[in-house]
Scaffold this motif. Structure first.
Motif, short mmCIF file in Angstrom:
data_model
loop_
_atom_site.label_atom_id
_atom_site.label_comp_id
_atom_site.label_asym_id
_atom_site.label_seq_id
_atom_site.Cartn_x
_atom_site.Cartn_y
_atom_site.Cartn_z
N TRP A 121 9.18 18.83 -4.71
CA TRP A 121 7.78 18.96 -5.07
C TRP A 121 7.07 17.64 -5.29
O TRP A 121 5.83 17.56 -5.23
N LYS A 122 7.83 16.55 -5.55
CA LYS A 122 7.18 15.27 -5.80
C LYS A 122 7.68 14.15 -4.87
O LYS A 122 7.25 13.01 -5.00
N THR A 123 8.58 14.48 -3.95
CA THR A 123 9.16 13.46 -3.08
C THR A 123 9.09 13.90 -1.63
O THR A 123 9.33 15.08 -1.31
N SER A 124 8.77 12.95 -0.75
CA SER A 124 8.68 13.25 0.67
C SER A 124 9.20 12.04 1.44
O SER A 124 9.78 11.11 0.86
N ARG A 125 9.00 12.05 2.77
CA ARG A 125 9.29 10.85 3.55
C ARG A 125 8.37 9.75 3.02
O ARG A 125 7.24 10.00 2.62
N TYR A 126 8.89 8.53 3.01
CA TYR A 126 8.08 7.44 2.47
C TYR A 126 7.20 6.87 3.56
O TYR A 126 7.68 6.46 4.63
N ARG A 127 5.90 6.85 3.30
CA ARG A 127 4.91 6.30 4.21
C ARG A 127 4.19 5.17 3.48
O ARG A 127 3.55 5.40 2.46
N THR A 128 4.32 3.97 3.99
CA THR A 128 3.68 2.84 3.32
C THR A 128 3.01 1.91 4.32
O THR A 128 3.53 1.67 5.42
N TYR A 129 1.85 1.42 3.93
CA TYR A 129 1.22 0.34 4.67
C TYR A 129 1.53 -0.93 3.88
O TYR A 129 1.10 -1.08 2.73
N THR A 130 2.32 -1.78 4.48
CA THR A 130 2.84 -2.96 3.79
C THR A 130 2.11 -4.21 4.25
O THR A 130 1.97 -4.46 5.45
N LEU A 142 4.46 -16.18 -1.13
CA LEU A 142 4.80 -14.90 -0.50
C LEU A 142 4.60 -13.79 -1.52
O LEU A 142 5.12 -13.85 -2.63
N MET A 143 3.85 -12.78 -1.14
CA MET A 143 3.68 -11.59 -1.97
C MET A 143 3.76 -10.38 -1.04
O MET A 143 3.06 -10.31 -0.02
N VAL A 144 4.61 -9.44 -1.38
CA VAL A 144 4.77 -8.21 -0.60
C VAL A 144 4.09 -7.08 -1.36
O VAL A 144 4.38 -6.84 -2.54
N VAL A 145 3.18 -6.39 -0.69
CA VAL A 145 2.36 -5.37 -1.33
C VAL A 145 2.47 -4.05 -0.58
O VAL A 145 2.11 -3.96 0.60
N ASP A 146 2.97 -3.02 -1.26
CA ASP A 146 3.09 -1.68 -0.66
C ASP A 146 1.87 -0.84 -1.00
O ASP A 146 1.29 -0.96 -2.09
N SER A 147 1.52 0.05 -0.08
CA SER A 147 0.45 1.02 -0.31
C SER A 147 0.96 2.39 0.13
O SER A 147 1.06 2.66 1.34
N ASN A 148 1.31 3.23 -0.83
CA ASN A 148 1.79 4.58 -0.55
C ASN A 148 0.69 5.37 0.15
O ASN A 148 -0.38 5.58 -0.40
N MET A 149 0.97 5.81 1.37
CA MET A 149 -0.01 6.54 2.18
C MET A 149 0.37 8.01 2.27
O MET A 149 1.01 8.45 3.22
N ALA A 150 0.01 8.77 1.20
CA ALA A 150 0.27 10.22 1.15
C ALA A 150 1.76 10.53 1.24
O ALA A 150 2.19 11.40 2.00
N ALA A 151 2.54 9.81 0.43
CA ALA A 151 3.99 10.06 0.38
C ALA A 151 4.38 10.66 -0.97
O ALA A 151 5.49 10.43 -1.47
N LEU A 152 3.45 11.41 -1.58
CA LEU A 152 3.67 12.00 -2.90
C LEU A 152 4.09 10.92 -3.90
O LEU A 152 3.65 9.78 -3.82
N LYS A 153 4.96 11.29 -4.84
CA LYS A 153 5.41 10.33 -5.87
C LYS A 153 6.84 9.86 -5.53
O LYS A 153 7.77 9.97 -6.32
N SER A 154 6.98 9.32 -4.32
CA SER A 154 8.30 8.97 -3.79
C SER A 154 8.78 7.58 -4.18
O SER A 154 9.98 7.26 -4.02
N ASP A 155 7.89 6.73 -4.69
CA ASP A 155 8.27 5.34 -4.92
C ASP A 155 9.48 5.14 -5.83
O ASP A 155 10.28 4.22 -5.58
N PRO A 156 9.68 5.95 -6.88
CA PRO A 156 10.85 5.71 -7.74
C PRO A 156 12.19 5.85 -7.04
O PRO A 156 13.19 5.30 -7.52
N VAL A 157 12.23 6.57 -5.91
CA VAL A 157 13.52 6.75 -5.24
C VAL A 157 13.64 5.87 -3.99
O VAL A 157 14.57 6.04 -3.19
N VAL A 158 12.70 4.95 -3.82
CA VAL A 158 12.74 4.03 -2.69
C VAL A 158 13.01 2.63 -3.22
O VAL A 158 12.24 2.09 -4.02
N SER A 159 14.12 2.04 -2.80
CA SER A 159 14.44 0.68 -3.22
C SER A 159 14.07 -0.28 -2.11
O SER A 159 14.06 0.07 -0.92
N ARG A 160 13.77 -1.51 -2.51
CA ARG A 160 13.34 -2.52 -1.55
C ARG A 160 14.21 -3.77 -1.71
O ARG A 160 14.47 -4.20 -2.82
#
Length: 539
Positions: A470-479, A423-441
């Motif tokens: 300026w660097k964070t938005s709604r998180y959009r990911t293709y998982t 099992l490997m889970v792979v996220d792809s940020n789809m124009a969600a700025l630099k939001s990944d640091p504030v999104v936990s999984r």
């Protein structure tokens, strides 16, 4: 007792840098151990006597283990002796005798000495591999010895050698792959040019992060002769808007970025770094050719993430460029601020906004190459840690070099191997700025046996702890989840057609299926608003 004294004398000689003395003492120890083994053979009948037999067997095991340790140390000393000759030559060439050893640095070496040292390392590959095998066998013998009840009686004798073996094995394990890739990566057989991928993991993409900046680095005879960085968007401008240039982008990029053409900046689409590296190289060369620019010959690819850059700055200390201080704690955000906001405030043309990255890279490279030899171990430890975390990865178009990279675990390639499950889970940020640091999984996985085999359940819960700035938005990911090839999707929930702005009715999205990397993948889009939670589930 005499053998132990000889080994102790050898250890002292190594500590004092007396390589000749160490070789002589190890030879004496080997002779004495051989005599002890011969005497033990004459008492073989004792192995069948209760209580005595076990101690006899333990004694023989310790003799065998120490004997192999001595053999390995003799081989190690021989290689060290050759490397020391090169080191001594370097001292003569640059006058290290007049400089404190701990103050010397790689950048202070003449070019011919760097080349000689890298060639010596490359030429030692066969010997290093043999030593690696011998060290492993010696450690196996020691492990078997420890399993015996009588082992404690000999622990005082064994402990120093066991520690020495462990340290030597760790060093050899690192030197073997470096020796194997030295001809290519150090440019020992002529200039070699490497594509540097600066992977921004605050905007996750499968290959390590979004590719906003790239570099071209040339090596020759152990020296980095040039390193130039640039904005990936400038390369993409050569082809953007031209109808006669078309490379079809992956469907999720086409759908969720509304971008039918596959650009260089989006090349890090595969979680397998070798595949990402090949795609990045191809797209770069195609776009440069279309734009009438010199097409770079790429011999290999090096990927580093912003986490690697942060850890590197923690190791070497803060670096100041154009009045901005970058350190391990702020480097990702400070760079982002410079290239997204500050350049506009300062009136810097958009085409030049990422020049700060090149200046920072030059300053860091100069700092690293100027580190004293006393800090080299810290750098080796950092590289090892970064390869383990996949914050750094190598790829070579030379087949034998690539095999060595894969053997070392430096390739970040994907392989299910002999595992029954995967099992490997792979996220792809789809124009969600630099939001990944504030999104936990949170990933919950379970597998249940059924009459038809096994049924697995995967739940991926996203918690968006940030807001809009300026660097964070709604998180959009293709998982995508990668599972064993041939797996079938029974059901899913949580997928979205698009985010709430483009899909206010919250229509569910489609789950796609593909066979890639020898695995089966299922992919879906989900969007999470700030301070909200969302879950993707696959059965």
């Amino acid at each position: 007792m005499a053998a132990r004294e000889a080994l102790t004398a050898a250890e002292e000689a190594i500590t004092d840098g007396d390589i000749d003395g160490a070789q002589q003492e190890l030879a004496n120890a080997a002779t004495l151990l051989n005599r002890a083994q011969s005497g033990a053979d004459m008492l073989a009948f004792a192995a069948y006597i209760p209580w005595i037999g076990e101690r006899y067997t333990a004694g023989v095991d310790v003799l065998n283990a120490v004997d192999k340790t001595v053999d390995v140390l003799v081989d190690a000393i021989a290689i060290v002796y050759e490397l020391k000759e090169t080191y001594d030559s370097a001292e003569d060439l640059i006058g290290w005798n007049d400089v404190a050893g701990d103050d010397a640095s790689f950048s202070s070496l003449p070019s011919e000495t760097k080349a000689k040292m890298f060639r010596q390392l490359a030429n030692s590959l066969s010997d290093l591999r043999q030593m690696q095998t011998k060290l492993g066998l010696a450690q196996d013998d020691l492990a078997a010895f420890h399993a015996l009840e009588a082992a404690d009686a000999f622990s005082g004798i064994i402990a120093p050698f066991e520690e020495a073996l462990g340290n030597l094995k760790k060093g050899v394990d690192l030197l073997v792959p470096f020796a194997a890739i030295a001809p290519e990566f150090a440019g020992l057989n002529g200039d070699r040019q490497f594509l540097m991928l600066f992977l921004n993991d605050t905007e996750l993409r499968p290959g390590g992060g979004f590719l906003g900046t790239y570099g071209l680095m040339v090596t020759r005879d152990g020296d980095i002769t040039s390193l130039e960085t640039s904005d990936t968007y400038l390369v993409d401008k050569y082809v953007q808007g031209h109808d006669d240039y078309y490379v079809a982008s992956p469907d999720p990029i086409k759908t969720y970025l509304e971008q039918p053409v596959w650009f260089f900046r989006d090349s890090t689409w595969s979680p397998d770094f070798e595949e990402t590296a090949r795609t990045a190289t191809q797209l770069l060369r195609q776009e440069m050719a279309y734009g009438g620019q010199p097409v770079p010959q790429i011999d290999g690819v090096i990927g580093i993430t912003t986490d690697f850059l942060s850890n590197l700055l923690y190791a070497i200390g803060p670096v100041t460029v154009d009045g901005q201080t970058f350190d391990g704690g702020n480097v990702a955000e400070a760079i982002e601020w410079q290239v997204e906001i500050q350049f506009f405030i300062d009136g810097v043309p958009r085409e030049q906004r990422k020049e700060i990255v090149g200046l920072l890279g030059d300053e860091i490279m100069e700092r690293v190459l100027s580190l004293p030899t006393s800090s080299w171990q810290t750098m080796f430890d950092l590289f090892t840690y970064s390869f383990e975390r996949k914050d750094m990865a190598f790829m070579s178009f030379d087949e034998s070099t690539q095999l060595a990279i894969e053997d070392a675990g430096w390739s970040a390639t994907i392989d299910q191997g002999a595992a029954d499950d995967f099992l490997m889970v792979v996220d792809s940020n789809m124009a969600a700025l630099k939001s990944d640091p504030v999104v936990s999984r949170t990933i919950d996985y379970s597998i249940t046996p059924t009459s038809k085999g096994y049924q697995a359940q995967v739940d991926i819960t996203y918690d968006h702890d940030g807001g809009f700035d300026w660097k964070t938005s709604r998180y959009r990911t293709y998982t995508r989840i990668f599972v064993p090839e041939g797996s079938r999707l029974l059901s899913s929930s949580g997928s979205m057609e698009n985010d709430l702005i483009r899909n206010p009715l919250g229509k569910p999205g489609v789950v796609t299926q593909a066979d890639e990397l020898g695995l089966t993948s299922f992919g879906a889009f989900i969007s999470i608003e700030p301070q909200a939670q969302g879950t993707l589930s696959f059965t």
